[in-house]
Design an enzyme around this catalytic site. Structure first.
Site, PDB file in Angstrom:
ATOM      1  N   LYS A 118      46.533  -4.517 -30.215  1.00 10.09           N
ATOM      2  CA  LYS A 118      45.736  -3.794 -29.385  1.00 10.09           C
ATOM      3  C   LYS A 118      45.614  -4.068 -27.819  1.00 10.09           C
ATOM      4  CE  LYS A 118      40.663  -2.538 -29.342  1.00 10.09           C
ATOM      5  NZ  LYS A 118      39.340  -2.558 -29.858  1.00 10.09           N
ATOM      6  N   SER A 155      37.091   1.326 -31.840  1.00 10.29           N
ATOM      7  CA  SER A 155      37.742   1.581 -30.502  1.00 10.29           C
ATOM      8  C   SER A 155      39.392   1.142 -30.813  1.00 10.29           C
ATOM      9  CB  SER A 155      37.231   0.636 -29.291  1.00 10.29           C
ATOM     10  OG  SER A 155      37.416  -0.605 -29.803  1.00 10.29           O
ATOM     11  N   SER A 163      34.566  -1.911 -34.426  1.00 11.00           N
ATOM     12  CA  SER A 163      35.997  -1.440 -33.864  1.00 11.00           C
ATOM     13  C   SER A 163      37.160  -1.859 -34.803  1.00 11.00           C
ATOM     14  CB  SER A 163      36.214  -1.787 -32.512  1.00 11.00           C
ATOM     15  OG  SER A 163      35.240  -1.196 -31.624  1.00 11.00           O
TER      16      SER A 163
END
Lengths: 482, 122
Positions: A77, A152, A176
């Site tokens: 990420k 997210s 997330s």
């Protein structure tokens, strides 16, 4: 032939004993990543891709012998720092920013022989539940390109679901990892707070931030967790507890396990068909030998409100560092320093980040901190006590991960509607307990997940129950070829 | 925003003037056209906080004392006023320099480059 990137085992079977195949796996992952970025409707899971050295396989051959991650391509990420690739956090304010150091989790992955394929898309500064707030455009759900992948960490979940990589790193502040895992039909693990070093994870809300793992199976996730977990001198909140072993998942079953199902997670907000799938998963657990008992977590209904005070409060302080003088974007034309700061932050932050900074500033301001922040802090303690009472009775808490399956782009335009997407996941972050989401079935071809939560530092127990249940559920991902 | 205690009937209400003040405190430039919308959105989130107040009314749900325990007294955080701090860089640089000559900062001499070359301490 089994897809070599669908699991760690398949990758190792593909590689066999030939070290050069490690390089081939990386090339294959990069080719798939480039393919899904092109075309009329790209998934857009990645914000940047690595450039493999021409002799990548030689480096792969130096991987530690017997490491389950040797030669494995991994996606990371884009709020986790890496050397050589930008770390933008999905924000204009960090456009093209390249960290001078790598996160501990990334270094540990590389030390185990893994390859970082690229950096994945996310909601700006991990603030969002759909990956729609990324300044670089949204990620599409590989299962249905008209729908969000969740957030997210939507890019990491999509990269694993699309078969670009077998495993990926994400981060979780309010859900997330589990929420996008559920929406993309993969496994998502949020460990105990302190289990994985946060060094190199760009801070959003420091008391809630965790690095987590995506995989296609609980066992693969356990191997990644084992590689990245453990105390780190760079993170004073990392724990010295023994690292959870993936080998502990061999030969697990559900006999003797006591699983609690909290009634508060099965209320009116839960989609009816998701509820039926969850009920079936509960029955499967019982058939597997678990004793399932109803429990109550009375503070559940206040968890979202509590989270949206604590997280923005910490975010407003953490994001104060982005003033244009040290990182990324700097607005031009301002005469005074304070004007340059206001302009840079006004131009560099998107709508959701600005909203949360303002909210955090409000709840921490002298006239309101007592009414909001102090109460939220107390409520956080009550949530922790709720879980403590539950874990005195049961080994694990089992509940739906999300109220609905993946929603369409733009469907949750009201910010508060979007916040409610995390209604079932925020409590585990507030309590700092480990949680894992596993897929339990599909509704209209869209994945639905359920989560298991255990007491602090009990990942081995949690992943053991999850692996046993996963085996019994025999979930089939919508993108799996027959 | 006045730094007084929040009144019950203010729950979940943020007026545009408050929002402008918050933006100043947060160092954020906001387009005037967005002020009303953002104020309303913040109001919705803060309004939901009433859930916590309702739960706090229940002794069963919240087991923590509202007042600090004797051991915590005196350790409560002291908050600074909600005011934007003066910009120390808005005046002439000479104002923040320890010493200033001919447009240069003057600082104490520590050592000359190369003096301890090869000593390995830096």
């Amino acid at each position: 032939m089994t897809d070599p990137l669908c699991s760690l085992r398949a990758a190792h079977e593909f590689a066999g004993q030939a070290p050069e195949v490690g390089g081939q796996l990386l090339e294959l992952a990069l080719e798939r990543a480039r393919n899904q970025e092109s075309g009329r409707r790209p998934i857009h899971a990645f914000l940047s891709l690595a450039e493999p050295p021409p002799d990548a396989w030689r480096a792969a051959s130096r991987s530690p012998a017997g490491s389950p991650l040797a030669g494995i391509p991994v996606a990371v990420k884009d709020n986790i720092c890496t050397l050589g690739l930008p770390t933008t956090c999905g924000s204009r304010i960090l456009e093209a920013y390249v960290s001078p150091f790598a996160a501990t989790a990334v270094r540990r992955l590389e030390r185990a022989g893994a390859w970082i394929v690229g950096k994945t898309n996310l909601d700006e500064f991990a603030m969002g539940s759909s990956t729609e707030t990324s300044a670089y455009g949204p990620t599409r759900n590989p299962v249905d390109l008209d729908r969000v992948p969740g957030g997210s960490s939507g890019g990491s979940a999509a990269a694993v679901a699309a078969g670009v990589v077998p495993v990926a790193l994400g981060s979780s502040t309010g859900g997330s990892v589990r929420q996008p895992a559920a929406m993309c039909g993969v496994v998502g693990v949020k460990p105990t707070y302190g289990r994985v070093s946060r060094y190199g994870l760009v801070a959003f809300a420091s008391s809630l931030d965790h690095i987590g793992v995506f995989a296609r199976s609980v066992r693969d996730a356990a191997h990644v967790l084992e590689a990245i977990a453990g105390c780190d001198e760079h993170d004073a909140t990392s724990g010295r507890q023994e690292v959870p072993r993936a080998a502990a998942l061999d030969d697990v079953d559900l006999s003797g396990a006591v699983i609690g199902v909290p009634g508060e997670y099965l209320g009116a907000g839960l989609d009816g068909r998701s509820r039926r799938l969850f009920k079936r998963a509960v029955e499967t657990a019982e058939r597997g030998g678990a004793r399932v008992v109803p429990i109550s977590l009375p503070t559940t209904s206040a968890a979202i409100a509590c989270y949206y005070v604590v997280a923005p409060a910490e975010a407003s302080a953490n994001l104060a560092r982005y003033d244009g003088s040290r990182y990324g974007l700097r607005s031009s034309g301002a005469v005074a320093y304070s004007e340059a700061v206001r302009r840079t932050r006004g131009e560099g932050f998107g709508d959701e980040v600005r909203r949360r900074i303002l909210l955090g500033t409000y709840v921490l301001s002298a006239g309101y901190s007592e009414a909001y922040y102090r109460r939220a802090r107390d409520m956080r303690g009550a949530i922790l006590e709720d879980f403590g009472r539950a874990f005195a009775r049961v080994d694990a808490v089992f509940a739906p991960t999300t109220p609905t399956h993946a929603f369409r782009f733009g469907e949750k335009a009201d910010p508060y509607d979007m916040y409610r997407s995390d209604v079932y996941t925020v409590a585990a972050n507030l309590a700092g307990i480990p949680a894992v989401s596993i897929p339990i079935g599909n509704v209209d071809g869209l994945p639905v997940g359920a989560q298991l939560m255990c007491g602090r530092w009990r990942e081995e127990q949690m992943l053991g129950i999850a692996a046993a249940l996963e085996e019994l559920l025999e979930y089939r991902h919508p993108l799996t070829r027959r | 925003m006045s730094p007084g205690r929040r009144r019950k009937d203010d729950a979940g209400r943020v007026d545009p003037e408050e929002l402008r003040h918050l933006a100043d405190l947060a160092g954020l430039e906001l387009p005037e056209a967005e002020i009303g919308r953002l104020a309303a959105e913040l109001g919705v989130v803060l309004g939901d906080f009433a859930r916590i107040e309702a739960l706090q009314a229940s002794a069963e749900a919240l087991h923590r004392p509202a007042e600090p325990s004797p051991g915590d007294r005196g350790l409560e955080p002291r908050l600074r006023p909600d005011a934007v701090a003066p910009d120390s860089l808005s005046g002439p640089l000479s104002g923040i320099a320890p010493d200033w000559r001919n447009g240069f900062f003057v600082v104490p001499r520590c050592r000359v480059f190369g003096e301890r070359a090869g000593q390995g301490d830096e």
